[in-house]
Design a protein around this motif. Structure first.
Motif, PDB file in Angstrom:
ATOM      1  N   ARG A  49      -4.577  12.444 -11.776  1.00 45.23           N
ATOM      2  CA  ARG A  49      -3.703  11.264 -11.677  1.00 45.23           C
ATOM      3  C   ARG A  49      -3.745  10.676 -10.270  1.00 45.23           C
ATOM      4  NH1 ARG A  49      -2.144   6.858 -13.931  1.00 45.23           N
ATOM      5  NH2 ARG A  49      -0.115   6.127 -13.206  1.00 45.23           N
ATOM      6  N   ALA A  50      -3.822  11.565  -9.261  1.00 42.89           N
ATOM      7  CA  ALA A  50      -3.890  11.100  -7.876  1.00 42.89           C
ATOM      8  C   ALA A  50      -5.135  10.262  -7.649  1.00 42.89           C
ATOM      9  CB  ALA A  50      -3.861  12.285  -6.928  1.00 42.89           C
ATOM     10  N   VAL A  51      -6.270  10.732  -8.207  1.00 47.57           N
ATOM     11  CA  VAL A  51      -7.541  10.012  -8.053  1.00 47.57           C
ATOM     12  C   VAL A  51      -7.446   8.648  -8.734  1.00 47.57           C
ATOM     13  CG1 VAL A  51      -9.987  10.008  -8.685  1.00 47.57           C
ATOM     14  CG2 VAL A  51      -8.925  12.088  -7.805  1.00 47.57           C
ATOM     15  N   LYS A  52      -6.786   8.613  -9.894  1.00 51.06           N
ATOM     16  CA  LYS A  52      -6.651   7.360 -10.629  1.00 51.06           C
ATOM     17  C   LYS A  52      -5.855   6.315  -9.819  1.00 51.06           C
ATOM     18  CE  LYS A  52      -5.120   5.475 -15.080  1.00 51.06           C
ATOM     19  NZ  LYS A  52      -4.472   5.781 -16.372  1.00 51.06           N
TER      20      LYS A  52
ATOM     21  N   ASN B 251      -5.427  16.883   3.190  1.00 47.62           N
ATOM     22  CA  ASN B 251      -4.526  17.900   3.749  1.00 47.62           C
ATOM     23  C   ASN B 251      -3.643  18.496   2.663  1.00 47.62           C
ATOM     24  OD1 ASN B 251      -3.077  19.432   5.697  1.00 47.62           O
ATOM     25  ND2 ASN B 251      -1.522  17.813   5.802  1.00 47.62           N
ATOM     26  N   ARG B 252      -3.077  17.624   1.787  1.00 49.19           N
ATOM     27  CA  ARG B 252      -2.208  18.115   0.722  1.00 49.19           C
ATOM     28  C   ARG B 252      -2.986  18.948  -0.298  1.00 49.19           C
ATOM     29  NH1 ARG B 252       2.818  16.280   0.827  1.00 49.19           N
ATOM     30  NH2 ARG B 252       3.314  14.504   2.171  1.00 49.19           N
ATOM     31  N   LEU B 253      -4.213  18.539  -0.584  1.00 46.20           N
ATOM     32  CA  LEU B 253      -5.035  19.288  -1.544  1.00 46.20           C
ATOM     33  C   LEU B 253      -5.402  20.655  -0.994  1.00 46.20           C
ATOM     34  CD1 LEU B 253      -7.353  16.406  -2.794  1.00 46.20           C
ATOM     35  CD2 LEU B 253      -5.584  17.552  -4.123  1.00 46.20           C
TER      36      LEU B 253
ATOM     37  N   LYS C 233       0.831  -1.213   0.000  1.00 48.40           N
ATOM     38  CA  LYS C 233       0.000   0.000   0.000  1.00 48.40           C
ATOM     39  C   LYS C 233       0.862   1.258   0.000  1.00 48.40           C
ATOM     40  CE  LYS C 233      -3.461   2.138   2.993  1.00 48.40           C
ATOM     41  NZ  LYS C 233      -4.168   2.005   4.271  1.00 48.40           N
ATOM     42  N   VAL C 234       2.059   1.144   0.579  1.00 49.12           N
ATOM     43  CA  VAL C 234       2.967   2.303   0.674  1.00 49.12           C
ATOM     44  C   VAL C 234       3.283   2.863  -0.707  1.00 49.12           C
ATOM     45  CG1 VAL C 234       5.273   3.060   1.397  1.00 49.12           C
ATOM     46  CG2 VAL C 234       3.962   1.466   2.821  1.00 49.12           C
ATOM     47  N   ALA C 235       3.496   1.980  -1.695  1.00 52.20           N
ATOM     48  CA  ALA C 235       3.822   2.440  -3.054  1.00 52.20           C
ATOM     49  C   ALA C 235       2.704   3.319  -3.611  1.00 52.20           C
ATOM     50  CB  ALA C 235       4.051   1.243  -3.959  1.00 52.20           C
ATOM     51  N   TYR C 236       1.446   2.925  -3.384  1.00 52.21           N
ATOM     52  CA  TYR C 236       0.309   3.685  -3.901  1.00 52.21           C
ATOM     53  C   TYR C 236       0.126   5.007  -3.158  1.00 52.21           C
ATOM     54  CZ  TYR C 236      -0.994  -0.455  -6.568  1.00 52.21           C
ATOM     55  OH  TYR C 236      -0.995  -1.494  -7.454  1.00 52.21           O
ATOM     56  N   THR C 237       0.224   4.982  -1.834  1.00 53.15           N
ATOM     57  CA  THR C 237       0.048   6.231  -1.069  1.00 53.15           C
ATOM     58  C   THR C 237       1.166   7.225  -1.381  1.00 53.15           C
ATOM     59  OG1 THR C 237       1.217   5.210   0.803  1.00 53.15           O
ATOM     60  CG2 THR C 237      -1.184   5.117   0.827  1.00 53.15           C
ATOM     61  N   THR C 238       2.366   6.712  -1.643  1.00 46.90           N
ATOM     62  CA  THR C 238       3.483   7.591  -2.021  1.00 46.90           C
ATOM     63  C   THR C 238       3.162   8.316  -3.329  1.00 46.90           C
ATOM     64  OG1 THR C 238       5.080   6.113  -0.949  1.00 46.90           O
ATOM     65  CG2 THR C 238       5.958   7.667  -2.551  1.00 46.90           C
TER      66      THR C 238
ATOM     67  N   HIS D 210       1.432  13.145  -6.487  1.00 43.90           N
ATOM     68  CA  HIS D 210       0.570  13.806  -7.471  1.00 43.90           C
ATOM     69  C   HIS D 210      -0.217  14.953  -6.848  1.00 43.90           C
ATOM     70  CE1 HIS D 210       1.409  11.360 -10.926  1.00 43.90           C
ATOM     71  NE2 HIS D 210       1.112  10.225 -10.301  1.00 43.90           N
ATOM     72  N   CYS D 211      -0.615  14.784  -5.593  1.00 44.48           N
ATOM     73  CA  CYS D 211      -1.326  15.858  -4.896  1.00 44.48           C
ATOM     74  C   CYS D 211      -0.426  17.078  -4.731  1.00 44.48           C
ATOM     75  CB  CYS D 211      -1.835  15.390  -3.539  1.00 44.48           C
ATOM     76  SG  CYS D 211      -3.216  14.241  -3.635  1.00 44.48           S
ATOM     77  N   VAL D 212       0.830  16.837  -4.336  1.00 45.94           N
ATOM     78  CA  VAL D 212       1.786  17.943  -4.144  1.00 45.94           C
ATOM     79  C   VAL D 212       1.985  18.714  -5.443  1.00 45.94           C
ATOM     80  CG1 VAL D 212       4.215  18.476  -3.688  1.00 45.94           C
ATOM     81  CG2 VAL D 212       2.984  16.888  -2.193  1.00 45.94           C
ATOM     82  N   ARG D 213       1.994  17.985  -6.565  1.00 44.44           N
ATOM     83  CA  ARG D 213       2.222  18.624  -7.857  1.00 44.44           C
ATOM     84  C   ARG D 213       0.918  19.102  -8.505  1.00 44.44           C
ATOM     85  NH1 ARG D 213       6.186  15.760  -6.417  1.00 44.44           N
ATOM     86  NH2 ARG D 213       8.321  15.970  -7.185  1.00 44.44           N
TER      87      ARG D 213
END
Length: 833
Positions: free
Chosen positions: A747-750, A772-774, A729-734, A739-742
């Motif tokens: 893409r983040a939703v996908k 939080n990031r959004l 799961k770590v790979a996906y949350t990373t 994508h949220c930061v950028r």
């Protein structure tokens, strides 16, 4: 021919002890009747003036052997005899009564501990030879040659020739002497006897020749002996040619062995199945299965039918050579030739399946044995097959084989059950192992110490300590004394479950009992305290150990050093390293590695290098963990090139780095923003057949997201998904966070949906991190979208999420959105009207 064998021999010549035995003229006693002798038996020895030799001989004549030797008079007479007189008695009895002389000889040796002279031994030997009591003859000469030793042949031959030349059965004594010399491995003495026999025209037996051939079979002298056999006209046996063939094969002279067999074809001792079996057996032992096969075929061409032994040795040779298919074909051929495979055949094949790890074919063999009325599988064969399945990890097949054997009436033993129990426990199937225990008892098999110990250890490893204690009590009830393995298993199980108070009570009960104090029990308890952070109690227990004069082991100190390092007391840990040496012990690689890791955590790389140098000076090989710790230290100092060199050094020394070692270096290169080198290390892992772990990919994806290009990270993620690589799961949350930061919410939703589709559980924490990031990126609409997803998935937002979004809406002036959020909060019960 024999003379040339002895030309170069030099024997130490001993002075002869016995001169020619003189004839004894028997004189009659003045008192010869049985009544007078009986009366003499009560006469004091001081009053006996009769010659003891004369008295003994007369006693044997008048009273007989048994009655005479049972009296005190006989014992007194024997004690009066000197060596020469004893020889006279034996010489005379050999003429008068052959039965008496043998019994008298053994009586003096066994009852009185008398050491007979060489002459007496030869007298008795000739008597035994004349009576054809060859077993007793061999015993007498055996005892004689054991005392005389090597190099005694010249002296004994001289005595035989000078004093016994005209005796009956002299040929037999000479022959037996040569035979026993040969059997004792005194080959030069045996050859000397044969030379002296030839000088007297005495012919050795084929048994003597064969024994000598066997001792000389690996030398060229064998041909001299063989030629002498032919010249002597001694009737040769199949054993003769078999020994020569075996000798030639032992020297790998298979061609010579074949020529020898051909030369003897059609003679009385023509090639036999025994000779061919010898060649085949020797070829197989040397690993020359092809040579063995060729001789097997040659045997058939000669019209010699192979026997079961022929097939068995070749089947075994083929299996050892790895040709299991050929071995099975030979077994089928054996049956076609009308030879039934015996237990040895099946045992060889069963061992072959085990040896070659081809246990899938073992079932067919067992079925053959079960259906064969003449051959039933024995416990050895069953044990081989069941052990093979267990070692291959195929416990299901092992259990199935057990059921087949039981249904066929084969009674299993405790050893077989113990093997099955051990395999089940290793796989964590302790409940199934307990069922087998009950089956054993139902079949009237009493579990032994090994059985109980395996189950107790298995239960403790599974954390089922209470059940282990119950089994322990059952073992004691059955009067099976538990060993330290059972005690240590229970104690370790209690410590690992964190039940330190219970463990200490159990430990104290063991120490106060009659059980011999065991440093292993102390080590387990000390380690238990250390791992649960109670270093003070661990030290107190260590002091108690010393007070009881129990020598601590390196394991004791390793646990204490680990405890001090864990509590950041590295100075105290370092002192213990010196204490180890004071006890005359050598620190292990674990000792040094634990300390090195502590210095690494402190950033004290100089001390780390000092310990590594000390290890090298002491000749202690660094372990995989040692290298990993050093690499971690180098990486902390940004000495990345040195860490890679160390990795290469590990490969050069044959010490394969594991995933943790690689992950440590890869992460450091990622932090150094050298993603190219990080991926080169990934390739290096694959080249060395080391499967990267999900943690490896997490490190690389995180490195690309932080220090590289997120698009590259996307490509890596897609590639891994296409190859069905297991990701965490770590790979996906990373990726979602990146994508949220950028600001790439789409893409983040996908990626978020991909994570959900993979079946990963999405928690409030995951939603909170994204929202939080959004919000920080002023992407409030996207944050509202994630809130909707959260609600639709049945996950209730917490107060923190609402506060983040309210602050973002206020900041951006989205008043309408604020009221919408209030409405949602009221709906979920976080806000009242």
């Amino acid at each position: 021919m024999l003379n040339k064998w002895t030309r170069s021999l030099r024997f130490p010549i001993k002075p002869p002890i016995l001169t020619s035995l003189s004839s004894l003229i028997f004189s009659k006693l003045s008192v010869s009747s049985a009544s007078n002798l009986a009366a003499a038996a009560t006469t004091p020895i001081a009053q006996i003036s009769t010659d003891p030799v004369h008295a003994i001989l007369s006693g044997f004549r008048d009273l007989g052997f048994r009655q005479f030797v049972s009296g005190h008079y006989f014992k007194d007479l024997v004690l009066m005899l000197n060596q020469a007189q004893m020889d006279d008695v034996i010489q005379s009895l050999s003429v008068e009564n052959a039965d008496f002389v043998v019994d008298f000889y053994h009586l003096l040796r066994n009852e009185f501990g008398f050491q007979h002279s060489r002459g007496s031994r030869f007298v008795v030997s000739h008597v035994l030879a004349r009576k054809r009591r060859f077993k007793d003859l061999r015993l007498v000469l055996n005892q004689m040659l054991q005392e005389e030793g090597t190099g005694s042949a010249p002296l004994l031959c001289k005595l035989l020739f000078s004093s016994f030349k005209s005796w009956d059965s002299s040929n037999v004594v000479w022959d037996m002497l040569a035979f026993i010399y040969s059997r004792f491995g005194m080959v030069h003495d045996a050859l000397f006897v044969l030379v002296k026999m030839k000088e007297q025209n005495l012919r050795p037996s084929i048994q003597t020749y064969n024994s000598l051939l066997y001792n000389l079979r690996h030398t060229d002298i064998i041909w001299d002996v063989y030629n002498d056999i032919k010249d002597s006209g001694a009737p040769q046996s199949a054993r003769t040619s078999s020994i020569i063939v075996d000798g030639l094969c032992g020297q790998s002279r298979f061609q010579d062995a074949f020529f020898f067999l051909r030369q003897n074809d059609g003679k009385e001792f023509a090639p036999s199945v025994v000779s061919f079996n010898t060649i085949i057996s020797r070829s197989c032992k040397l690993g020359l299965a092809d040579v063995a096969k060729s001789f097997f075929c040659m045997m058939l061409k000669y019209g010699i039918l192979p026997d079961t032994y022929s097939y068995n040795i070749l089947i075994h040779g083929l299996i050892v050579a790895g040709s299991m298919e050929e071995a099975l074909e030979l077994t089928n051929d054996m049956e076609k030739q009308g030879l039934q495979p015996d237990m040895v055949t099946y045992k060889i094949i069963a061992k072959g399946f085990h040896l070659l790890s081809l246990m899938s074919g073992a079932r067919e063999i067992i079925q053959k044995m079960l259906t064969d009325e003449k051959v039933k599988p024995d416990l050895v064969t069953c044990t081989i097959l069941i052990c093979g399945h267990c070692q291959m990890g195929n416990i299901e097949e092992a259990l199935r084989l057990r059921r087949d054997l039981l249904s066929s009436g084969v009674q299993l033993n405790v050893i077989l059950y113990s093997v099955l129990l051990s395999s089940l426990c290793k796989r964590g199937l302790v409940d199934e192992a307990l069922q087998l225990l009950y089956e054993m008892e139902a079949n009237s098999l009493q579990p032994d110490l090994v059985t109980y110990s395996i189950l107790i250890h298995g239960l403790c490893k599974q954390g089922k300590v209470q059940q282990a204690i119950q089994l322990y009590k059952e073992m004691c009830f059955n009067r099976i004394l538990p060993n330290s393995f059972a005690h240590s298993s229970i104690l370790k199980g209690l410590c690992e479950k964190g039940m330190l108070s219970e463990a200490r009570m159990y430990f104290d009960s063991l120490i106060t009992s009659n059980l011999k104090p065991d440093v292993i029990l102390y080590n387990i308890m000390i380690d238990g305290y250390v791992k649960h952070g109670d270093i003070e109690e661990a030290v107190r227990l260590y002091k108690k150990l010393r007070d009881k004069a129990i020598t601590p082991s390196v394991v004791t100190f390793n646990s204490l050093i680990y405890g001090f390092c864990k509590n950041r007391k590295v100075v105290e840990a370092r002192r213990l390293l010196d204490t180890i040496k004071l006890h005359g012990l050598e620190p292990s690689a674990v000792t040094y590695t634990t300390l090195m890791n502590a210095y690494c955590e402190e950033g004290n790389i100089n001390k780390l290098h000092e310990l590594l140098l000390e290890m090298n000076l002491k000749g202690i090989e660094p372990t995989l963990v040692t290298y990993t710790v050093v690499i971690k230290g180098l990486c902390k100092q940004r000495k990345l090139e040195e860490s890679v060199w160390l990795l290469e050094d590990m490969h050069a020394k044959g010490l394969a780095p594991d995933q943790i070692t690689y992950n440590t270096i890869i992460q450091c290169f990622c932090k150094a923003k050298d993603m190219r080198k990080a991926f080169e290390l990934l390739d290096d892992m694959l080249i060395h057949n080391l499967e990267p772990t999900p943690a490896t990919y997490n490190v690389l994806i995180d490195g690309l997201c932080r220090y590289g290009d997120v698009k590259d990270a996307d490509c890596v993620l897609v590639s891994l998904q296409e190859r069905n690589i297991n990701l965490t799961k770590v790979a996906y949350t990373t990726m979602i966070k990146a994508h949220c930061v950028r600001g790439d919410v789409q893409r983040a939703v996908k990626v978020f949906h991909q994570m959900v589709e993979k079946g990963f559980e999405v928690s409030i924490k995951d939603y909170s991190a994204v929202i939080n990031r959004l919000c920080k990126r002023c992407l409030t609409n996207e944050a509202k979208y994630y809130l909707c997803i959260m609600l639709s998935d049945g996950v209730t937002p917490d107060q923190e999420i609402f506060e983040m979004m309210l602050n973002a809406f206020h900041r951006d002036g989205h008043v309408h959105s604020v009221f919408e959020l209030f409405a949602v909060m009221i709906k979920v019960g976080l806000l009242h009207d």
